[in-house]
Design a protein around this motif. Structure first.
Motif, PDB file in Angstrom:
ATOM      1  N   ARG A 102       0.865  -1.183   0.000  1.00  0.00           N
ATOM      2  CA  ARG A 102       0.000   0.000   0.000  1.00  0.00           C
ATOM      3  C   ARG A 102       0.899   1.230   0.000  1.00  0.00           C
ATOM      4  O   ARG A 102       1.678   1.434   0.922  1.00  0.00           O
ATOM      5  N   TYR A 115       2.299   0.296   4.179  1.00  0.00           N
ATOM      6  CA  TYR A 115       2.342  -1.062   4.740  1.00  0.00           C
ATOM      7  C   TYR A 115       2.380  -2.096   3.622  1.00  0.00           C
ATOM      8  O   TYR A 115       1.918  -1.851   2.504  1.00  0.00           O
ATOM      9  N   ALA A 178      -7.013   7.397   7.992  1.00  0.00           N
ATOM     10  CA  ALA A 178      -6.911   6.746   6.671  1.00  0.00           C
ATOM     11  C   ALA A 178      -8.064   5.753   6.477  1.00  0.00           C
ATOM     12  O   ALA A 178      -8.646   5.673   5.392  1.00  0.00           O
ATOM     13  N   PHE A 179      -8.394   5.011   7.523  1.00  0.00           N
ATOM     14  CA  PHE A 179      -9.527   4.086   7.428  1.00  0.00           C
ATOM     15  C   PHE A 179     -10.838   4.852   7.213  1.00  0.00           C
ATOM     16  O   PHE A 179     -11.718   4.402   6.477  1.00  0.00           O
ATOM     17  N   SER A 182     -10.759   5.632   3.423  1.00  0.00           N
ATOM     18  CA  SER A 182     -10.852   4.533   2.461  1.00  0.00           C
ATOM     19  C   SER A 182     -12.078   3.656   2.720  1.00  0.00           C
ATOM     20  O   SER A 182     -12.845   3.368   1.795  1.00  0.00           O
ATOM     21  N   PHE A 259      -5.820  -1.454  -3.952  1.00  0.00           N
ATOM     22  CA  PHE A 259      -4.596  -0.711  -3.624  1.00  0.00           C
ATOM     23  C   PHE A 259      -3.408  -1.218  -4.428  1.00  0.00           C
ATOM     24  O   PHE A 259      -2.501  -0.473  -4.757  1.00  0.00           O
TER      25      PHE A 259
HETATM   26  C1  LIG Z   1       1.097   9.340   6.290  1.00  0.00           C
HETATM   27  C2  LIG Z   1       0.180   8.291   5.745  1.00  0.00           C
HETATM   28  C3  LIG Z   1      -0.726   7.684   6.766  1.00  0.00           C
HETATM   29  C4  LIG Z   1      -1.490   6.505   6.220  1.00  0.00           C
HETATM   30  C5  LIG Z   1      -1.907   5.555   7.268  1.00  0.00           C
HETATM   31  C6  LIG Z   1      -2.565   4.316   6.722  1.00  0.00           C
HETATM   32  C7  LIG Z   1      -2.678   3.280   7.764  1.00  0.00           C
HETATM   33  C8  LIG Z   1      -3.689   2.215   7.591  1.00  0.00           C
HETATM   34  C9  LIG Z   1      -4.874   2.540   6.747  1.00  0.00           C
HETATM   35  C10 LIG Z   1      -5.516   1.332   6.192  1.00  0.00           C
HETATM   36  C11 LIG Z   1      -6.503   1.621   5.140  1.00  0.00           C
HETATM   37  C12 LIG Z   1      -5.882   2.200   3.927  1.00  0.00           C
HETATM   38  O1  LIG Z   1      -4.908   1.673   3.433  1.00  0.00           O
HETATM   39  O2  LIG Z   1      -6.416   3.193   3.442  1.00  0.00           O
END
Ligand SMILES: CCCCCCCCCCCC(=O)O
Length: 286
Positions: A102, A115, A178-179, A182, A259
């Motif tokens: 991702r 991640y 972020a959750f 998305s 993703f």
């Molecule tokens: C600075 C970037 C911060 C992003 C954090 C994403 C952490 C997990 C989010 C999981 C869902 C997604 O991938 O959108």
């Protein structure tokens, strides 16, 4: 303390049919992709090149797939861009069917690797779905069949998406936010506008006190009955029962705007190959 929320499933007509743009740029060319599988401590390199895994599989569909290495041997699979590894199995029945990365753009300026992830499914559940509804479909058509892919994301199949944090400066607030973006977007797509409470029940599982340093894991598991179970570093932090929520999360990784497109492709190839192998086994028994 772990919490449990119940949200009865009801899909309304999608009112916001526009999914978020994929931010993944982990498109990997055939020659560039390499996935390392370690078996008993030794590393085996897998690639999207069809020849690498063809020797131990009967199905021609499994080019580039990584998860059908011997699941009994405690093997792991390495996501090639990050070097992070994922066990080939979780528990007795969950098998790794795809790994991916991702990436996310920060302030529209640069992409960061946030991640690596592994996608697991219960093979018996997958075989059951195929046997019940898609037994007559040739395997070559299965992996690209939209109805089948939708069913995969909606059926009561046990699946886990394991995230392994790459970006070392991540805090739990950014994870929640972020959750919210998305998953919130997918909830709108599949369930309409009125899902704030459901979204809140999910994001609130990620409490301020949790630390998520580099290489820590977040497991999102769809348990029987469409219960989404979240574990951080193997510790359960809570569950939410909602088919809509499970569907929305799976869509981020397996849906039409995933993703990581290659990870989705591997996942679907491996799912099809499980089904083919199962059909072949039944043919032989006849
Ligand atoms: C600075 C970037 C911060 C992003 C954090 C994403 C952490 C997990 C989010 C999981 C869902 C997604 O991938 O959108």
């Amino acid at each position: 303390m772990a919490s449990f929320r119940f949200f009865p499933f009801s899909f309304s007509q999608p009112s916001v049919p526009k999914p978020p743009r994929s931010t993944s740029s982990s498109r990997l060319s055939v020659s560039a992709v390499a996935v390392t599988v370690t078996v008993g401590g030794a590393a085996i390199v897998a690639s999207r090149n069809p020849s690498v895994f063809s020797s131990h599989r009967s199905s021609p569909l499994t080019w580039g797939s990584i998860a059908l290495a011997d699941p009994s041997s405690g093997s792991t699979v390495v996501e090639p861009k990050t070097g992070f590894s994922f066990p080939a199995t979780i528990g007795d029945s969950m098998r790794l069917l795809g790994v991916g990365l991702r990436r996310k753009s920060v302030l529209g300026l640069k992409n960061i690797d946030v991640y690596a992830f592994g996608m697991y499914a219960d093979c018996d559940d997958v075989k059951k779905l195929v046997g019940e509804k898609y037994g007559n479909l040739p395997a070559s058509e299965l992996r690209g069949n939209k109805a089948f892919i939708d069913d995969l994301m909606e059926a009561d199949i046990k699946m886990t998406i394991r995230l392994q944090i790459v970006y070392g400066k991540l805090n739990i607030r950014s994870v929640r936010s972020a959750f919210r973006d998305s998953v919130g977007n997918r909830l709108k797509k599949f369930g309409g506008l009125d899902n704030d409470e459901l979204l809140q029940s999910f994001t609130s599982l990620f409490k301020d006190e949790y630390k998520i340093p580099r290489s820590s894991t977040i497991d999102m598991t769809q348990e029987p009955g469409h219960v989404l179970n979240v574990a951080i570093e193997g510790n359960q932090v809570g569950s939410v029962k909602s088919k809509l929520l499970c569907r929305s999360i799976l869509d981020l990784y397996i849906g039409e705007e995933p993703f990581d497109k290659n990870a989705r492709e591997d996942f679907l190839n491996n799912v099809a190959s499980i089904a083919v192998d199962d059909k072949a086994a039944h043919e032989i028994q006849k």
